[in-house]
Design a protein around this motif. Structure first.
Motif, PDB file in Angstrom:
ATOM      1  N   LEU A   1       0.834  -1.206   0.000  1.00 47.12           N
ATOM      2  CA  LEU A   1       0.000   0.000   0.000  1.00 47.12           C
ATOM      3  C   LEU A   1       0.868   1.256   0.000  1.00 47.12           C
TER       4      LEU A   1
ATOM      5  N   GLY B   1       2.285   1.756  -3.414  1.00 50.66           N
ATOM      6  CA  GLY B   1       1.256   2.175  -4.362  1.00 50.66           C
ATOM      7  C   GLY B   1       0.783   3.602  -4.170  1.00 50.66           C
ATOM      8  N   PHE B   2       0.786   4.089  -2.909  1.00 47.70           N
ATOM      9  CA  PHE B   2       0.186   5.398  -2.606  1.00 47.70           C
ATOM     10  C   PHE B   2       1.201   6.498  -2.316  1.00 47.70           C
ATOM     11  N   THR B   3       2.431   6.142  -1.978  1.00 47.37           N
ATOM     12  CA  THR B   3       3.400   7.162  -1.584  1.00 47.37           C
ATOM     13  C   THR B   3       4.740   6.909  -2.258  1.00 47.37           C
TER      14      THR B   3
ATOM     15  N   LYS C   1       6.083   1.888 -10.723  1.00 45.14           N
ATOM     16  CA  LYS C   1       4.941   1.420  -9.923  1.00 45.14           C
ATOM     17  C   LYS C   1       4.121   0.376 -10.668  1.00 45.14           C
TER      18      LYS C   1
ATOM     19  N   SER D   1      -2.233  -4.164 -15.549  1.00 39.98           N
ATOM     20  CA  SER D   1      -2.270  -2.710 -15.318  1.00 39.98           C
ATOM     21  C   SER D   1      -2.809  -1.967 -16.533  1.00 39.98           C
TER      22      SER D   1
ATOM     23  N   THR E   1      -2.384   7.836 -12.190  1.00 48.09           N
ATOM     24  CA  THR E   1      -1.815   7.605 -10.854  1.00 48.09           C
ATOM     25  C   THR E   1      -2.893   7.126  -9.884  1.00 48.09           C
ATOM     26  N   ASN E   2      -4.055   7.768  -9.914  1.00 52.99           N
ATOM     27  CA  ASN E   2      -5.141   7.364  -9.012  1.00 52.99           C
ATOM     28  C   ASN E   2      -5.730   6.004  -9.382  1.00 52.99           C
TER      29      ASN E   2
ATOM     30  N   LYS F   1      -3.588   3.400  -7.897  1.00 51.10           N
ATOM     31  CA  LYS F   1      -3.848   3.242  -6.470  1.00 51.10           C
ATOM     32  C   LYS F   1      -5.031   2.306  -6.237  1.00 51.10           C
TER      33      LYS F   1
ATOM     34  N   HIS G   1      -3.882  -1.184  -6.870  1.00 50.13           N
ATOM     35  CA  HIS G   1      -3.082  -1.673  -5.751  1.00 50.13           C
ATOM     36  C   HIS G   1      -3.992  -2.208  -4.641  1.00 50.13           C
ATOM     37  N   ILE G   2      -5.045  -1.456  -4.347  1.00 46.84           N
ATOM     38  CA  ILE G   2      -5.999  -1.905  -3.313  1.00 46.84           C
ATOM     39  C   ILE G   2      -6.632  -3.225  -3.736  1.00 46.84           C
TER      40      ILE G   2
END
Length: 726
Positions: free
Chosen positions: A189, A192-194, A302, A539, A560-561, A564, A567-568
């Motif tokens: 996570l 994926g987010f940072t 990513k 992806s 990018t979003n 995310k 990834h979740i």
């Protein structure tokens, strides 16, 4: 403080390079001598032996080939791949030549192996010196990069797997493993987010996640979790001191278990159990890293990380752990693909593809056959008029690669194991052709169709459709890439050879569903194999699908979003596939690592059967060893053990016993037959595989207990029993 990069050892000054090589050479020989004098070195020799086998021959070959323009991870992967090739090659030559030359009639034994490997390494040192003595351009690693908080944090995760499995094995407490899986999900996570974890540490994070997930299963119980005849094959070679390549049977053609595993045993001074529990997982964990390195050639970091994470979150990395020969073959396949797209000298590329091609063929008969057909398909795909010029592919080079691999494949399987593989291929083809019109898409004969149509409920249903979602996005991503390929205005990123191989693997997955008797390897193993080529399309397909849906609602979202969100999705799927959510909710718990306390109270018959089918229980191992020690040998040679008896007796018992497990299809039991009631059977849980369809089925064992009437119980350890039919 900086020091020379050990991952690019081939770039060191020749004097330092040879000193590093000879350090491991002398250390291994010294430890071998101490062991012969009666001095035990239980940790040091396995560690030195592991490094010696894994990297020393490979870095020497990199130096001999003058392959210097590789990054650290590429150097590491090539060194590992070339080392594994060299280990198998040397073992094979010893097995074939030493008896002929009169050196020894037991070439696959400790003294010949240790001395021969030392001699080969010394000879490679001389060649490396003569070939590349003037090169000196080392890279450097800053100590701060190693002692970085991100690296130290990641490094704790495998220890959680080690200590967590210890708690499960001896205290039946899964809390540390549950925490470990939460930490792994948080790492995924965070990436994926940072940007808290620097992208240069992504390969390390992938390796850490993989080794932790593999060990959290493989270190359960003191016994090896190994299937498909691998451990038995290695044991046979060790006992005989020789591999009889003329024995009929596909398993006999697998050099990775028949030669390579015994070689590990003698070099590292380890028994087979710890080789399968510790050594192979260390190699297996590099596979997603190789996926990351290849995808990164074309896509962002990513996305490459997400593509490698799919291997872990689908739960299929466990397949590699229990069928190591397939891992070996798939690792070499991704190395083969990386080599095709590596910007190196054509002659060096051809040498590498030959060595890697041999390694694929030696590793696994099924995977090597599928890959050969894939290369032929790709060659035909590139023959589409004008297509191969679109992405600067050299068609002659492709056909050269296909020709080399087909030659290697045929030259091996024609002469090894009495051509048993071709008999298997003909048999499979005959079954498919004879039933294709009558049983097309039938769940009764197609394992893929059975998995698609099987009725499940609760979390298993959610898991099923989320797994289908991954396949859907991969297919959509492939369609998107093909549209871009034929659309002159669109950007096309991937090489055409790779697209051809990916299309082929998608076709294999479709065939596993629609064609009867096709999925002999099993649809799960075929899907794992397909991810070598298809994982990055997840992806691409996900981004395309989400943007398309939102466009219909006249909304927009950044890539990018979307990543995310994906990834979740993958993290939730991972938590389902490893059994974490099922254990938390007590809804279909069946993980052998996490659910040992909850399975009996909350699992249904199928959950319990799936659980105990994978678990190697101490009661069963003791029963198998007792039967092998005291049972009547050679009553009836039983080369194909019943699946209800399974891998436990395969690995720890004697195949010369006529031993069976009970199932509802048995009507009469022949005299002089041993009947084994496993630990699961004592708990009224029965399971077996349908040899016709290769589909597992489950039953209440109390239904078949009447078959034991009049049979003599000759062994009982309160958890496993053996009867004899007179």
């Amino acid at each position: 403080m900086k020091f020379e990069n050990p991952f690019k050892l081939q770039n060191w000054k020749i004097k330092k390079f040879l000193m590093a090589i000879l350090f491991f050479q002398i250390s291994l020989l010294g430890l071998f001598a101490l062991n012969k004098l009666g001095v035990n070195t239980p940790i040091i020799r396995p560690l030195i032996g592991f490094i010696y086998l894994s990297f020393i021959p490979g870095y020497l070959l990199l130096r001999i080939l003058r392959l210097h323009k590789l990054n650290s991870i590429e150097s590491f992967l090539y060194a590992l791949g070339l080392s594994l090739f060299m280990d198998m090659f040397v073992g094979f030559l010893m097995n074939m030549l030493y008896p002929i030359l009169g050196i020894t009639d037991k070439p696959i034994s400790e003294i010949p192996i240790v001395l021969t490997m030392a001699g080969v390494v010394f000879l490679l040192c001389i060649i490396a010196y003569l070939r590349d003595k003037n090169y000196n351009n080392p890279d450097f690693i800053d100590l701060k990069d190693i002692l970085n908080p991100q690296v130290l944090f990641l490094s704790l995760i495998p220890f959680m797997a080690i200590f967590g499995t210890y708690l499960v094995n001896y205290y039946h407490n899964n809390i540390l493993l549950m925490i470990m899986i939460v930490v792994i999900a948080l790492v995924a996570l965070i990436i994926g987010f940072t940007n808290w974890i620097d992208k240069k540490y992504y390969p390390y994070a992938i390796w850490i996640i993989t080794i932790a997930l593999v060990w959290h299963i493989m270190l359960i119980t003191p016994y090896a979790l190994n299937y498909d005849g691998e451990m038995y094959g290695a044991e046979t070679t060790i006992e005989n001191g020789f591999w009889n390549y003329n024995n009929f049977g596909n398993y006999n053609s697998v050099l990775s278990s028949k030669i390579f595993t015994p070689l590990i045993c003698f070099i590292c001074g380890l028994n087979l159990i710890w080789i399968y529990k510790v050594i192979f997982p260390l190699w297996i964990s590099t596979f997603p890293v190789a996926i990351y390195i290849f995808v990164k050639i074309y896509l962002a970091d990513k996305i490459a990380f997400l593509s490698s994470l799919i291997i872990n979150s689908m739960g299929y990395i466990m397949i590699f752990a229990i069928t190591t020969k397939q891992f070996m073959a798939e690792f070499f396949i991704i190395l083969f693909i990386i080599t095709i797209y590596n910007n190196m000298n054509k002659f060096k590329k051809k040498i590498l593809t030959i060595l890697i091609g041999f390694s694929i063929v030696w590793s696994h008969y099924g995977t090597s056959s599928i890959f050969m057909a894939g290369l032929l398909f790709t060659a035909l795909f590139l023959k589409i008029p004008g297509l191969y010029n679109k992405n600067n592919n050299n068609l002659k080079e492709v056909f050269s690669l296909v020709g080399i691999y087909v030659t290697l494949y045929l030259s091996w399987y024609v002469y090894i194991s009495d051509s048993s593989l071709f008999c298997t291929i003909i048999s499979i083809g005959n079954n498919v052709l004879n039933s294709i019109w009558t049983e097309f898409l039938s769940p009764d004969t197609s394992r893929g169709a059975y998995m698609m149509t099987k009725q499940v409920s609760g979390l298993l249903l959610i898991r099923k459709y989320m797994n289908f979602g991954v396949a859907f996005f991969i297919i959509l991503g492939m369609i998107k890439c093909l549209l871009n390929l034929f659309n002159k205005k669109s950007k096309f990123k991937f090489g055409l050879i790779y697209i051809g191989i990916s299309l082929y693997f998608l076709a294999i997955l479709v065939a596993a569903i629609v064609l009867p008797f096709f999925a002999v390897m099993g649809p799960d193993r075929l899907f794992t194999l397909s991810l070598v080529a298809t994982s990055p399309f997840f992806s691409i397909g996900g981004i395309f699908f989400i943007k398309l849906i939102l466009k219909g609602f006249k909304r927009d979202i950044t890539t990018t979003n979307i990543l995310k969100i994906m990834h979740i999705y993958i993290i939730i799927l991972m938590l389902l596939n490893v059994g974490f959510i099922q254990e938390i909710t007590k809804n279909h718990p069946r993980s052998i690592a996490l659910s040992q306390k909850s399975i009996d109270n909350f699992g249904n018959l199928e959950d319990k059967s799936a659980f105990y089918r994978l678990l190697t229980d101490v009661y069963d191992v003791h029963a198998a060893k007792w039967a092998s020690a005291y049972g009547k040998k050679n009553i009836s040679r039983n080369n194909e053990l019943p699946s209800s008896v399974g891998a436990t007796f395969d690995n720890y018992g004697d195949r010369s016993l006529k031993i069976i497990g009970l199932n509802p299809h048995i009507k009469n039991i022949e005299s002089n037959t041993y009947i084994w009631l496993k630990y699961a059977n004592i708990k009224n849980i029965g399971f077996d595989i349908n040899r016709y369809t290769m589909i597992w089925y489950y039953f209440n064992f109390s239904d078949v207990k009447p078959l034991l009437r009049g049979k003599n119980k000759i062994y009982d350890n309160k958890g496993s029993q053996i009867f004899l039919s007179n």
